[in-house]
Design a protein around this motif. Structure first.
Motif, PDB file in Angstrom:
ATOM      1  N   VAL A 161       0.612  -1.411   0.351  1.00  0.00           N
ATOM      2  CA  VAL A 161      -0.014   0.098   0.439  1.00  0.00           C
ATOM      3  C   VAL A 161       1.021   1.030   0.042  1.00  0.00           C
ATOM      4  O   VAL A 161       1.457   1.847   0.645  1.00  0.00           O
ATOM      5  N   LEU A 162       0.472   2.191  -0.557  1.00  0.00           N
ATOM      6  CA  LEU A 162       1.136   2.932  -1.200  1.00  0.00           C
ATOM      7  C   LEU A 162       0.689   4.259   0.004  1.00  0.00           C
ATOM      8  O   LEU A 162      -0.299   4.718  -0.141  1.00  0.00           O
ATOM      9  N   ILE A 163       1.025   4.427   1.507  1.00  0.00           N
ATOM     10  CA  ILE A 163       0.819   5.783   1.864  1.00  0.00           C
ATOM     11  C   ILE A 163       1.552   7.276   1.557  1.00  0.00           C
ATOM     12  O   ILE A 163       2.793   7.744   1.845  1.00  0.00           O
ATOM     13  N   LEU A 164       0.007   8.120   1.436  1.00  0.00           N
ATOM     14  CA  LEU A 164       0.758   9.762   1.070  1.00  0.00           C
ATOM     15  C   LEU A 164      -0.125  10.324   1.078  1.00  0.00           C
ATOM     16  O   LEU A 164      -1.281  10.684   1.738  1.00  0.00           O
ATOM     17  N   PRO A 165       0.519  11.794   1.509  1.00  0.00           N
ATOM     18  CA  PRO A 165      -0.092  12.955   1.948  1.00  0.00           C
ATOM     19  C   PRO A 165      -1.037  13.310   0.887  1.00  0.00           C
ATOM     20  O   PRO A 165      -0.876  13.135  -0.277  1.00  0.00           O
TER      21      PRO A 165
END
Length: 125
Positions: free
Chosen positions: A95-99
């Motif tokens: 999972v790409l966790i991003l702002p």
């Protein structure tokens, strides 16, 4: 704050995609067992994005990502994204966790096409 943050992201995502005349369709995902994903952005030209929205910064845990991982079982080519208050992007359990601000860039919703700018009413130029 969490529900308002989620509403803000979903509203702007759909609005910007419509303004830019993209081919995105948006859905909500929920399994019979109750796993859910806030929004699925499906585009024939860009692929499938499963997006979970969290009003958290660094405290995102695996339990927050369960719905995304369940979706991946049904749609193995989907890109999994957790849009959050995180200060920087990172990858956790596929999972790409991003702002939150980077979500629009990740989906290619960060520029207006020339024909859109040419068709603005004259008082907006």
């Amino acid at each position: 704050f969490g529900k308002a943050f989620e509403h803000f992201i979903v509203r702007d995502l759909i609005s910007i995609a419509d303004t830019l005349r993209t081919d995105f369709c948006f859905y909500y995902y929920r399994t019979a067992s109750g796993q859910e994903v806030d929004i699925i952005a499906d585009s024939p030209s860009r692929g499938v994005f499963a997006i979970e929205i969290k009003a958290k910064d660094t405290n995102i845990k695996n339990k927050d990502l369960r719905g995304l991982l369940a979706f991946k079982e049904d749609e193995p080519n989907a890109k999994l994204i957790c849009c959050s208050l995180a200060p920087r992007r990172r990858l956790e359990s596929d999972v790409l966790i991003l702002p939150w601000q980077e979500l629009f860039i990740e989906l290619g919703l960060n520029s207006l096409p020339t024909d859109f700018l040419l068709n603005l009413p004259s008082y907006l130029h």
